[in-house]
Design an enzyme around this catalytic site. Structure first.
Site, short mmCIF file in Angstrom:
data_model
loop_
_atom_site.label_atom_id
_atom_site.label_comp_id
_atom_site.label_asym_id
_atom_site.label_seq_id
_atom_site.Cartn_x
_atom_site.Cartn_y
_atom_site.Cartn_z
N CYS A 107 17.78 12.15 3.34
CA CYS A 107 18.80 11.21 4.32
C CYS A 107 19.05 9.93 3.92
O CYS A 107 19.96 9.46 3.99
CB CYS A 107 18.40 11.28 5.78
SG CYS A 107 18.19 13.22 6.16
N CYS B 207 25.94 21.95 3.00
CA CYS B 207 24.87 21.50 2.63
C CYS B 207 24.01 21.19 3.82
O CYS B 207 22.90 20.60 3.83
CB CYS B 207 25.07 20.35 1.67
SG CYS B 207 25.40 20.55 0.05
#
Lengths: 278, 401
Positions: free
Chosen positions: A104, A35
């Site tokens: 994030c 990923c």
């Protein structure tokens, strides 16, 4: 170059609490190499209070900054206080993140959730529960629902920015849109772009499937220790047998099956379904 | 920041001093419109033709085969659309999966509007299989567009052979030569290439100017229509200062190509060899030898590319990455993916592309800067154990050697 805040840059260039607590009371692992980002969060607790936090991160500047910020934010908090932290709190602590990098902050929140679940002895963190919607990036409906509600999201693009869901093969876009509609109502829905319909003879289809598996799919799979063999094609159903590492694990098999299906749909025709040959 | 080392020349180049000097009078003293009837403007027509001769000379073409455009992307779009418009009964396009977006996105957009598109794959070294290309071209193929050298890996494709195959099968052949013009010698008078794209800012001319070579006799319809500029092939008042700059840059490239590319290649080789030898998790993306002399694309396994770029930037080193996180996309470079580069490596790819302006000091500075950057990111990475395994493997190989 991304327009990072001074605080993001500071936490990237001077990350706090890097490392791994050896006798940790809680461990949270999220993400993976494929990923493009991963966090390992370790916590030390004393009477339900977090007395130390350390991280290790594989990822871009904002992934490292988000993990560093998270460790600073949770130290000194009780578990109950820590579990109230949202991804937006992490982004705010960093004076914001670019829209495309909000995932994030979500990954930081998930690492914390996973660590708390581990501390409490649960098998799964809340973010791991639910049904996988985006198979490319392993994102569940629960995660998508939560980020939509907590961040007031209204489009597939925003969901992708926050969770990565829908950023790969895009086959989950209708499902993501449905979740948005269920939460926000269809008024904010953006209809997905219709996919082109290709007409193809059976012979051409079989040739293309074979070529795509040989030249596009196999090199990628074998580099990760997996492989598939084409066994048969019946209409739009492609039957394969699994080989390599994935044969021992149903989840790994499903991931490989999905990778093969997504690539065949992209390069041959979107009607194809991949199944394991029996 | 103590110094700047610019090694991102496949993105853009510094404009050469001689080019700036050549351009300046055309902003202030000689600013007329070459289409005007008066002498002040009309005299500039001759200047444009002189610049056209210089561009043609660099690629062995006749000046009448050069059309000035606004950039490489426009040239690519004009070539593909021009060929399709000229052959309306042919509805098939052939290209490769590793083209620049100026070609790839154009072709995919056409595919959404009724054209059939075949994208040829590349192998693990980024090389093109000519047999596959031959098999892909059909009777109704209007255009085959294959880049001369890949902008990310520098891998050079055999475009002359590809053009010959296209010609045998009756298709127009276009090559995006943006990365090769000025770096590799070429002679359009001897081959089968029908159209070729040039971009100014990749060879020390400014951004905002390009050219399209169209072989005499090749059917072409313009993308931009209006006045009769550029012999009816591209409407719009000529951007004279920039055209003069492109002409000068081509003249300089022709003059210094052999000597300069040899020097740049030796710097590139030093950089590449040291990185591959001394950084255990480094691997080359692309063919070892069939590459541009200035480009190296190296993956640092288990480390993320954008993080490397940020630390390089802090050290004043300007490079680029094919990592997903350096772009808005979530997937790493389409070129590296098409080559089957594993995810462990693709996320950590860095491209260094050198130019005439790089020195041995620059290379030494990069080589000094990389090890502490790798150590810092390895210390942060949850995959430190995997990196250590690579280091041990490299050390044991070195000991055996």
């Amino acid at each position: 170059m991304w327009d990072y805040s001074e605080k993001v840059k500071d936490h990237f260039f001077h990350p706090r609490n890097v490392g791994e607590i050896q006798d940790a009371d809680a461990v949270g692992d999220v993400g993976n190499l494929a990923c493009g980002d991963a966090i390992r969060l370790t916590l030390k607790l004393d009477n339900d209070r977090i007395v130390d936090a350390k991280f290790k991160t594989f990822g871009c500047g904002s992934a490292i900054a988000a993990a560093s910020a998270l460790t600073e934010m949770v130290k000194g908090k009780t578990v109950e206080e820590a579990e109230k932290l949202t991804n937006q709190d992490i982004a705010d602590y960093l004076d914001g993140l670019p829209d495309e990098k909000m995932h994030c902050s979500v990954m930081g929140q998930e690492a914390l959730e996973a660590a708390i679940a581990n501390y409490r002895g649960y098998e799964k963190a809340p973010s791991e529960e639910g049904t996988i919607i985006c198979k490319c990036f392993d994102v569940t409906d629960k995660v998508i629902e939560r980020v939509i509600r907590e961040n007031n999201l209204g489009s597939i693009e925003q969901v992708t920015n926050y969770t990565k869901a829908g950023g790969g093969c895009k086959s989950c876009h209708p499902d993501i849109q449905q979740i948005i509609n269920d939460i926000r109502g269809p008024a904010v829905a953006v209809a997905p772009e219709p996919k082109p319909v290709k007409k193809m003879s059976n012979i051409k289809k079989m040739q293309l499937v074979q070529e795509t598996i040989e030249k596009e799919i196999r090199p990628v799979l074998t580099s990760g220790g997996d492989d598939v063999e084409l066994e048969d094609i019946d209409g739009d159903t492609v039957y394969v047998s699994f080989q390599g590492n994935c044969i021992h694990n149903a989840t790994s098999k499903e991931k490989v099956r999905h990778t093969v299906e997504a690539k065949l749909r992209e390069l041959v025709t979107e009607d194809l379904v991949v199944e394991e040959a029996t | 920041m103590s110094r700047t080392v610019y090694v991102d020349n496949n993105a853009t180049t510094r404009v050469a001093d001689e080019v700036v000097e050549e351009m300046l009078p055309y902003f202030t003293e000689l600013y007329g419109n070459p289409s005007s009837m008066h002498t002040f403007g009309g005299q500039l027509h001759k200047k444009i033709e002189q610049a056209r001769e210089k561009v043609a000379d660099l690629i062995g073409a006749d000046p009448s085969e050069i059309t000035f455009t606004s950039c490489g992307t426009e040239s690519d779009n004009a070539a593909i659309r021009g060929a399709l418009e000229s052959h309306p009964k042919k509805r098939h396009i052939v290209t490769t999966r590793v083209e620049h977006p100026a070609v790839l996105h154009q072709c995919r957009q056409l595919a959404r509007h009724g054209y059939e598109l075949t994208e040829i794959a590349v192998d693990q070294e980024g090389l093109l299989d000519l047999g596959e290309l031959r098999a892909a071209i059909r009777g109704d193929t209007a255009i085959v567009s294959v880049m001369h050298a890949n902008n990310e890996t520098g891998v050079v494709f055999p475009v002359e052979e590809a053009a010959q195959i296209a010609r045998e099968k009756g298709a127009v052949f276009h090559t995006d030569a943006i990365q090769t013009v000025g770096k590799l010698p070429m002679d359009m008078s001897k081959g089968n290439i029908d159209m070729l794209t040039i971009s100014g800012h990749k060879l020390h001319a400014p951004k905002g100017v390009g050219a399209l070579y169209i072989r005499r006799g090749v059917k072409f319809k313009p993308l931009i229509v209006g006045g009769h500029h550029e012999n009816g092939k591209r409407a719009g008042t000529e951007n004279i200062p920039y055209i003069m700059g492109l002409g000068k840059a081509c003249e300089l490239a022709k003059k210094y190509m052999k000597e300069e590319q040899g020097r740049v290649k030796s710097l590139r080789d030093k950089l590449e060899e040291h990185l591959l030898t001394n950084i255990p998790n480094a691997r080359l993306n692309g063919h070892k030898t069939l590459r541009l002399p200035n480009t190296t694309n190296i993956s640092f396994e288990y480390v993320e590319g954008e993080a490397i770029l940020l630390l390089l930037d802090e050290a004043g080193i300007c490079a680029s990455s094919g990592s997903a996180c350096s772009s808005g996309s979530l997937e790493p470079s389409h070129v590296l993916m098409a080559m089957g580069v594993p995810f462990t490596a693709a996320h950590g790819s860095i491209r260094f592309s050198l130019s005439h302006y790089n020195t041995e000091d620059d290379v030494d500075y990069i080589l000094e800067s990389i090890p502490p950057i790798m150590k810092k990111l390895k210390d942060i990475s949850p995959y430190a154990r995997e990196i250590e395994e690579l280091e041990q493997k490299a050390a044991s190989t070195a000991n055996r050697g």
